[in-house]
Design a protein around this motif. Structure first.
Motif, mmCIF file in Angstrom:
data_model
loop_
_atom_site.group_PDB
_atom_site.id
_atom_site.type_symbol
_atom_site.label_atom_id
_atom_site.label_comp_id
_atom_site.label_asym_id
_atom_site.label_seq_id
_atom_site.Cartn_x
_atom_site.Cartn_y
_atom_site.Cartn_z
ATOM 1 N N GLU A 14 9.147 14.534 -12.713
ATOM 2 C CA GLU A 14 10.048 13.586 -13.273
ATOM 3 C C GLU A 14 9.393 12.154 -13.533
ATOM 4 O OE1 GLU A 14 13.575 12.988 -11.277
ATOM 5 O OE2 GLU A 14 13.985 15.059 -11.360
ATOM 6 N N ILE A 15 8.276 11.964 -12.666
ATOM 7 C CA ILE A 15 7.291 10.796 -12.727
ATOM 8 C C ILE A 15 6.066 10.945 -13.377
ATOM 9 C CG2 ILE A 15 8.834 9.779 -10.659
ATOM 10 C CD1 ILE A 15 6.370 10.220 -9.050
ATOM 11 N N GLU A 16 5.961 12.058 -14.172
ATOM 12 C CA GLU A 16 4.848 12.262 -14.889
ATOM 13 C C GLU A 16 3.520 12.793 -13.981
ATOM 14 O OE1 GLU A 16 4.356 9.184 -17.529
ATOM 15 O OE2 GLU A 16 6.236 9.277 -18.580
ATOM 16 N N LEU A 17 3.811 13.366 -12.818
ATOM 17 C CA LEU A 17 2.922 13.919 -12.152
ATOM 18 C C LEU A 17 2.966 15.419 -12.087
ATOM 19 C CD1 LEU A 17 2.677 11.137 -9.278
ATOM 20 C CD2 LEU A 17 0.952 11.742 -11.274
ATOM 21 N N GLY A 26 -4.914 4.402 -8.004
ATOM 22 C CA GLY A 26 -3.949 3.574 -7.557
ATOM 23 C C GLY A 26 -2.799 3.625 -8.136
ATOM 24 N N GLY A 27 -2.427 3.814 -9.582
ATOM 25 C CA GLY A 27 -1.023 3.992 -10.075
ATOM 26 C C GLY A 27 -0.524 5.534 -9.659
ATOM 27 N N GLN A 28 -1.162 6.566 -9.799
ATOM 28 C CA GLN A 28 -0.823 7.728 -9.172
ATOM 29 C C GLN A 28 -0.306 7.625 -7.871
ATOM 30 O OE1 GLN A 28 -4.256 9.856 -10.228
ATOM 31 N NE2 GLN A 28 -3.526 10.483 -12.086
ATOM 32 N N LYS A 29 -0.876 7.165 -6.886
ATOM 33 C CA LYS A 29 -0.689 6.971 -5.393
ATOM 34 C C LYS A 29 0.715 6.220 -5.246
ATOM 35 C CE LYS A 29 -5.193 7.097 -3.630
ATOM 36 N NZ LYS A 29 -6.273 6.349 -2.690
ATOM 37 N N ASP A 67 0.808 -1.282 0.134
ATOM 38 C CA ASP A 67 0.117 -0.133 -0.014
ATOM 39 C C ASP A 67 1.047 1.274 0.177
ATOM 40 O OD1 ASP A 67 -2.719 -1.454 0.255
ATOM 41 O OD2 ASP A 67 -2.060 -1.888 2.159
ATOM 42 N N PRO A 68 0.539 2.145 -0.628
ATOM 43 C CA PRO A 68 1.397 3.321 -0.664
ATOM 44 C C PRO A 68 1.370 4.193 0.684
ATOM 45 C CG PRO A 68 -0.276 3.453 -2.509
ATOM 46 C CD PRO A 68 -0.785 2.312 -1.631
ATOM 47 N N LEU A 69 0.564 4.110 1.355
ATOM 48 C CA LEU A 69 0.507 4.651 2.914
ATOM 49 C C LEU A 69 0.880 6.180 2.848
ATOM 50 C CD1 LEU A 69 2.934 1.824 4.680
ATOM 51 C CD2 LEU A 69 0.228 2.161 4.374
ATOM 52 N N LEU A 70 0.190 6.703 2.047
ATOM 53 C CA LEU A 70 0.108 8.212 2.121
ATOM 54 C C LEU A 70 -0.705 8.963 3.000
ATOM 55 C CD1 LEU A 70 -0.426 9.067 -1.781
ATOM 56 C CD2 LEU A 70 1.750 8.456 -0.598
ATOM 57 N N PHE A 71 0.022 10.078 3.704
ATOM 58 C CA PHE A 71 -0.788 10.683 4.651
ATOM 59 C C PHE A 71 -2.068 11.391 4.235
ATOM 60 C CE2 PHE A 71 3.783 10.970 5.845
ATOM 61 C CZ PHE A 71 3.827 10.090 6.790
#
Length: 223
Positions: free
Chosen positions: A128-131, A144-147, A91-95
């Motif tokens: 750099e990672i297309e965001l 999900g891919g963006q996270k 899981d990305p575990l973003l805050f």
């Protein structure tokens, strides 16, 4: 700089991990900068336990011995925050209370003190990672891919010595899985990071290249 041949990268020296009377891990390995060692095994075989030992957060229920070195520096006696092991989980575990940019900036080392500079670094890695332009977004609005990409960006700006991958592709669909494998391994290679990937998916190991160690097989590995 390491002062002896073979000291660069990640070295596991006679690492053994036991739970009660069961030996889970028995491994010596060297992972050169930019290379990947894949450790394979079914759920419960000790894959994540190995990462916990390297990262410095092994549950005291396990008994471990052996040394972990990064660029010739022993990590075994260091607290987790000083080991500089970048970790990507399933899981990305973003805050959730932070924006995308704040999530990334959170991991930038403390010596970068100016808020404007931290924001600049975060925006640059996202681009750099297309965001590009995602810094102000709420993580809840991301796919999900963006996270997964944001989680990778957060690890990269932390200036890790090594990268630990705990099945980070397993919850993505087939197309996204292939994209993230490529992105992670290309970025690790360009940054010269030794990578330890744990997985039960043979396709992950194939994409990673390098040596494969299957749990339950005693021996050494080099990547």
């Amino acid at each position: 700089m390491p002062d002896r041949e073979g000291a660069s990268g990640l070295r596991l020296s006679h690492v053994a991990i036991r739970h009660e009377d069961r030996v889970l891990i028995d491994l010596s390995a060297h992972v050169a900068p930019g290379h990947v060692l894949t450790v394979m095994g079914p759920s419960g075989s000790g894959k994540s336990t190995l990462l916990a030992y390297i990262g410095g957060f092994l549950d005291p229920a396990f008994h471990a011995s052996g040394d972990v070195l990064a660029d010739g520096i022993s990590l075994s006696g260091l607290p987790p925050e000083q080991r500089r092991a970048g970790i990507l989980f399933q899981d990305p575990l973003l805050f959730p209370h932070m924006s995308v940019g704040e999530n990334v900036a959170f991991a930038i080392p403390a010596e970068v003190r100016l808020s404007a500079e931290r924001q600049k670094i975060a925006a640059a890695i996202l681009s750099e990672i297309e965001l590009d332009g995602f810094a102000g977004r709420d993580p809840a609005t991301l796919s999900g891919g963006q996270k997964a990409r944001v989680a990778l960006a957060r690890v990269l700006v932390s200036r890790p010595r090594l990268l630990l991958l705990d099945e980070p592709f397993s919850k993505l669909d087939a197309d996204l899985r292939a994209q993230m494998r490529s992105l992670v391994f290309v970025r690790a290679r360009s940054a010269g990071l030794p990578v330890l990937l744990v997985t039960h998916d043979a396709a992950d190991a194939e994409a990673a290249g390098g040596a494969v160690h299957r749990l339950g097989q005693r021996g050494d590995a080099d990547a």
